[in-house]
Design an enzyme around this catalytic site. Structure first.
Site, short mmCIF file in Angstrom:
data_model
loop_
_atom_site.label_atom_id
_atom_site.label_comp_id
_atom_site.label_asym_id
_atom_site.label_seq_id
_atom_site.Cartn_x
_atom_site.Cartn_y
_atom_site.Cartn_z
N TYR A 7 -5.00 4.59 0.24
CA TYR A 7 -6.05 3.72 -0.30
C TYR A 7 -5.61 3.00 -1.57
O TYR A 7 -6.35 2.92 -2.55
CB TYR A 7 -7.34 4.50 -0.54
CG TYR A 7 -7.81 5.30 0.65
CD1 TYR A 7 -7.86 4.72 1.92
CD2 TYR A 7 -8.20 6.63 0.52
CE1 TYR A 7 -8.28 5.45 3.02
CE2 TYR A 7 -8.63 7.37 1.61
CZ TYR A 7 -8.66 6.77 2.87
OH TYR A 7 -9.08 7.50 3.96
N HIS A 8 -4.38 2.45 -1.52
CA HIS A 8 -3.84 1.74 -2.68
C HIS A 8 -3.43 0.30 -2.33
O HIS A 8 -2.34 -0.14 -2.70
CB HIS A 8 -2.63 2.49 -3.24
CG HIS A 8 -2.93 3.85 -3.75
ND1 HIS A 8 -1.95 4.79 -3.97
CD2 HIS A 8 -4.10 4.46 -4.06
CE1 HIS A 8 -2.50 5.91 -4.41
NE2 HIS A 8 -3.81 5.74 -4.47
N PRO A 9 -4.26 -0.48 -1.64
CA PRO A 9 -3.88 -1.87 -1.35
C PRO A 9 -3.78 -2.67 -2.64
O PRO A 9 -4.58 -2.50 -3.56
CB PRO A 9 -5.03 -2.36 -0.46
CG PRO A 9 -6.20 -1.52 -0.84
CD PRO A 9 -5.61 -0.17 -1.15
N ASP B 188 0.86 -1.19 0.00
CA ASP B 188 0.00 0.00 0.00
C ASP B 188 0.89 1.24 0.00
O ASP B 188 2.09 1.16 0.31
CB ASP B 188 -0.91 -0.01 1.24
CG ASP B 188 -1.99 1.06 1.22
OD1 ASP B 188 -2.30 1.56 0.13
OD2 ASP B 188 -2.52 1.40 2.29
#
Length: 570
Positions: A477-479, A303
């Site tokens: 918010y980049h899993p 992330d």
């Protein structure tokens, strides 16, 4: 009555909507698209400026939380994922960043054969309609409309931030999604004629006009149906369908050709594990029968993190004056009537990508500039006028896991990213804070820059920076990367280079979980690209011709590039 289709796609999100469109456009194949959420026909989704609402609303997003993160003194971070048509493309910040060319070369080096930049670029272009027209880097006839908002005409702070970068000695870039990512310039967004350009709007709307696509909303996917195959020289397991709940009733759909998981970076991991595919210890602990041990499912989780650098602004020109109910009402009314104005942008209209240290081949720090000082829920950070820049290192070493804790598909999985767990990650954050303060102290910002609100001028030592970051950092918010593509000899590789689950016939994963390594940028653009390319792989179509175009890399690497890879000069 048996529900039978050629292809079953689980998840109508950033990737699933692309696949639903591409797999049905010939009219030859029947497709079932399963989605947990409902309609995206809400002004809070479609109006770009309302971006903070859907990601914080249970109706539109899975409100996941991480476990207590050791590297953040036990803090639990918010990890929302789209639960609506369009998935996370309907709740995200609409920032359009493909990543650096070297990110995709890195994918291939990590074992994802065929996913280098030259091979991926044609699919980026196929997906896009860039409002300034196409060229060898940008597409002009694709479904996803992209633009750079209001061309920064609404606030002089956007240009001041770019000028500050130049004052600090960094280059300016005319198109960070083109030849040169590194530098300061205008930011691009997935907004088309003033409306959010989600994959629901761009792909699914047109696909739903076809009789060979069936969409079922409000479902809960329980598991993939697996059968042993031992005929015609085949052995092992084959995916033959999906078991799901609809209105409290369990149903089964059967696939003639393939089952595809596009449930997202958390959902695809969860669904594989619920189906008995994953690490033996995780499955047994959750009470799930091990059907196919695959140790990498849920591993390699990555992330991006970010902090907000916030300053008071000396000039009354920021968006902080627009956060009241009356102002919001007027902005909304203008957008409803014209699809223009402050409602038609995400307000991130200038940005930057820089390298934090010598020796790096491509940028590892990203900036989003905002002419307001506010929180992600849309509330003001303090009284008066202010501005902020969102910043964080984009190539973390830290790796985490996703693991189910129960055989119940309604139970939330355990998510832990192990944020900032290596010394290099800590050093990258120290460099990031110091470089950002240096940039924002340049002459171009002098007329606007007031008091530094956070981190605060006392946060200067390594120890102070480490502590402040631990207490203030948030997920970007980049899993991603929990079902990575990779080579046969990589024990963590869940998928082969065609997104097929290793050891399971007729089952693929297509979403951001397939990334081998997180790219330097936001994830929606590369997720769409992956789905575009995967659609050709699924259908057995010839791949689009690779494009060998020049890309800018760090000067100290240019001679190495000429020697080791002459096909692409810097």
């Amino acid at each position: 009555m048996e529900q039978r289709y050629d292809y079953i796609i689980v998840g109508a999100g950033s990737a699933g909507c692309v696949l639903a469109d591409r797999l049905t456009e010939s009219g030859e194949h029947s497709v079932l698209l399963l989605e947990a959420g409902g309609t995206d026909k809400s002004i809070f989704i479609q109006m770009p400026t309302a971006l903070s609402y859907p990601m914080n609303t249970e109706k539109y997003a899975w409100q996941f939380e991480t476990e207590k993160e050791p590297g953040l003194d036990g803090r639990e971070l918010h990890c929302p994922r789209g639960k609506v048509l369009g998935g996370s493309s309907s709740i995200n910040g609409m920032v359009y960043v493909r990543g650096h060319a070297c990110d995709f070369d890195q994918w291939e080096e990590e074992g994802a054969a065929g996913w280098n930049y030259q091979a991926c670029l044609p699919y980026f272009r196929r997906a896009e309609s860039w409002n300034k027209g196409g060229d060898e880097y940008r597409g002009d006839n694709g479904p996803v409309g992209t633009c750079n908002g209001n061309d920064m005409e609404l606030n002089p702070l956007y240009q001041a931030f770019i000028d500050a970068g130049k004052d600090a000695g960094y280059p300016e870039t005319n198109d960070y999604n083109g030849y040169q990512q590194e530098g300061f310039g205008t930011m691009h967004m997935t907004v088309d004629k003033g409306v959010r350009a989600s994959t629901s709007n761009a792909y699914l709307r047109r696909a739903l006009k076809r009789s060979n696509l069936t969409l079922k909303k409000g479902i809960v996917a329980r598991r993939f149906l697996l059968e042993a195959q031992d005929s015609e020289g085949l052995s092992g397991l084959k995916a033959v369908g999906v078991e799901f709940e609809k209105s409290g009733n369990t149903q089964v759909a059967v696939a003639n050709k393939e089952v595809i998981s596009s449930a997202g970076s958390i959902g695809s991991v969860q669904l594989l594990q619920l189906s008995g595919i994953g690490p033996k210890a995780v499955l047994e602990k959750a009470g799930v029968e091990v059907k196919h041990e695959l140790s990498g499912v849920g591993e390699n989780l990555q992330d991006h993190l970010e902090v907000y650098f916030q300053y008071h602004c000396n000039e009354p020109i920021t968006l902080n004056s627009k956060l009241g109910l009356v102002s919001k009402g007027m902005i909304g009314a203008e957008w409803i009537l014209t699809r223009k104005g402050l409602g038609a942008t995400n307000h991130f209209e200038s940005c930057a990508f820089i390298r934090s240290r010598k020796g790096l081949k491509w940028p590892n720090i990203q900036y989003h500039f905002l002419p307001a000082a506010m929180r992600y829920d849309g509330q003001a950070a303090f009284d008066g006028h202010g501005f902020q820049v969102h910043v964080g290192p984009n190539k973390p070493e830290s790796r985490g896991t996703v693991a189910i804790t129960s055989a119940d598909p309604h139970a939330r999985p355990e998510i832990i990213f192990n944020y900032i767990s290596t010394e290099q990650d800590r050093q990258d954050w120290r460099d990031c804070i110091r470089l950002t303060r240096e940039i924002l102290s340049q002459p171009a910002m002098d007329v606007y820059r007031g008091e530094e609100i956070q981190p605060g001028l006392s946060v200067t030592s390594d120890e102070a920076i480490d502590e402040w970051v631990k207490q203030n950092v948030e997920s970007a918010y980049h899993p991603s990367c929990g079902c990575k593509m990779g080579a046969d000899d990589d024990p963590m590789a869940v998928l082969d280079e065609e997104c097929r689950v290793r050891g399971i016939d007729s089952l693929r994963v297509v979403d951001s979980s397939v990334f081998p390594v997180i790219p330097n940028g936001n994830l929606n653009a590369p997720t769409i690209m992956v789905a575009e390319r995967a659609s050709d792989l699924i259908l057995g179509k010839p791949m689009l011709k690779e494009q060998d175009v020049p890309v800018w890399i760090a000067p100290e690497w240019q001679e190495k590039q000429r020697i080791n890879k002459p096909v692409r000069e810097a």
